[in-house]
Design a protein around this motif. Structure first.
Motif, mmCIF file in Angstrom:
data_model
loop_
_atom_site.group_PDB
_atom_site.id
_atom_site.type_symbol
_atom_site.label_atom_id
_atom_site.label_comp_id
_atom_site.label_asym_id
_atom_site.label_seq_id
_atom_site.Cartn_x
_atom_site.Cartn_y
_atom_site.Cartn_z
ATOM 1 N N MET A 191 -5.654 31.273 -7.062
ATOM 2 C CA MET A 191 -4.668 31.046 -8.117
ATOM 3 C C MET A 191 -5.089 31.734 -9.410
ATOM 4 N N LYS A 192 -6.385 31.721 -9.712
ATOM 5 C CA LYS A 192 -6.881 32.409 -10.906
ATOM 6 C C LYS A 192 -6.619 33.908 -10.818
ATOM 7 N N LYS A 210 -2.936 34.640 -11.353
ATOM 8 C CA LYS A 210 -2.548 34.519 -12.757
ATOM 9 C C LYS A 210 -2.945 35.762 -13.538
ATOM 10 N N ILE A 233 -0.674 38.744 -12.490
ATOM 11 C CA ILE A 233 0.729 38.635 -12.968
ATOM 12 C C ILE A 233 0.812 38.878 -14.465
ATOM 13 N N GLU A 234 -0.197 38.400 -15.234
ATOM 14 C CA GLU A 234 -0.170 38.541 -16.701
ATOM 15 C C GLU A 234 -0.605 39.931 -17.147
#
Length: 285
Positions: free
Chosen positions: A276-277, A280, A283-284
């Motif tokens: 998940m990290k 993130k 995506i950012e």
């Protein structure tokens, strides 16, 4: 039962004056003649008797229809609707009740004409409740006598008709209003009138087309970034994320995934957290 041939025989033709002359030629029935015919119809279903009863009463429909000439509707149409009410009355009339057929038929004739006027006088219905219907047909007669209403006259009308003063004001406003063209033709839109409107000039304040397009674009952009970010994960991490969050059929538990890989549920949780990290950050970026 009255068939279509008999219905057509009492329908006003194109020449209304000729129809009225023909209708008035039919002789009126005596009490005894009417009683014989109504009994033949009621007890023997005699259609010839029904036809004679209808044709001999057409003059009454014509007379009643003239009381509704102020609504801007064709008299031929009013007569036709009244004839429908007459036929219903003839079918339902009981000769044993001791009254003339015309006295019984008046209610049915007026009822059909009332319904027709209410359906066709305005595009928007002006009378839907019982009190509004009562006001609609009585207010016109009252206004001929009183003219424009003041507060005292509104109270008088309300008492006479057994309705509230609010109903009187609302019905007077409805009847005074005029229908206007909602979407006039181009050649009709340059007559200098200000009471026409067009669908082209109306604003839909409940929708925002630009926001909708922007939202769709953002969702598509986010979906693309998520797909690209998932491709950067190793196969096991990608499967864990899919099984935990992206599987639309079911959400797998940590233990279920752990059993598939032969590891502990805690290890699956750690792998999920790390994945998940990475997603993130991707995506950012």
């Amino acid at each position: 039962m009255i068939n279509k041939v008999q219905i057509l025989s009492v329908t006003p033709p194109g020449n209304l004056d000729a129809y009225i002359r023909i209708a008035n030629l039919w002789p009126m029935l005596s009490i005894e003649e009417e009683k014989i015919l109504t009994k033949r119809l009621r007890y023997n279903s005699d259609l010839d008797a029904a036809k004679t009863l209808i044709l001999s009463h057409l003059r009454f429909v014509i007379h009643i229809s003239r009381n509704y000439s102020g609504y801007g509707l064709l008299q031929a149409d009013l007569i036709q609707e009244g004839n429908v009410g007459l036929m219903k009355a003839v079918r339902r009339f009981n000769p044993e009740i001791g009254v003339r057929l015309v006295s019984f038929a008046v209610h049915w004739i007026k009822s059909e004409i009332h319904e027709y006027v209410l359906r066709n006088w305005r595009i928007v219905k002006v009378a839907t409740t019982k009190s509004q219907r009562k006001l609609f047909f009585n207010l016109r007669k009252t206004k001929k006598r009183l003219g424009w209403f003041n507060e005292e006259e509104i109270q008088i009308v309300a008492r006479e008709l057994g309705v509230s003063s609010r109903d009187v004001r609302e019905m007077e406003s409805r009847m005074s209003a005029q229908d206007i063209t909602f979407n006039p033709l181009p050649e009709e839109d340059f007559d200098g009138k200000v009471n026409t409107c067009s669908i082209q000039y109306l604003q839909d304040k409940k929708s925002n087309f630009a926001s909708g397009v922007e939202q769709d674009n953002w969702e598509e952009h986010a979906a693309n970034k998520l797909s690209n970010a998932l491709l950067r994960l190793d196969e096991r991490s990608r499967h864990i994320i899919y099984a935990r969050w992206l599987d639309k059929t079911k959400k797998n538990t940590l233990q279920t995934i752990a059993n598939n890989y032969g590891i502990s549920a805690e290890r699956v949780r750690q792998l999920e957290k790390n994945a998940m990290k990475k997603l993130k950050i991707a995506i950012e970026a």
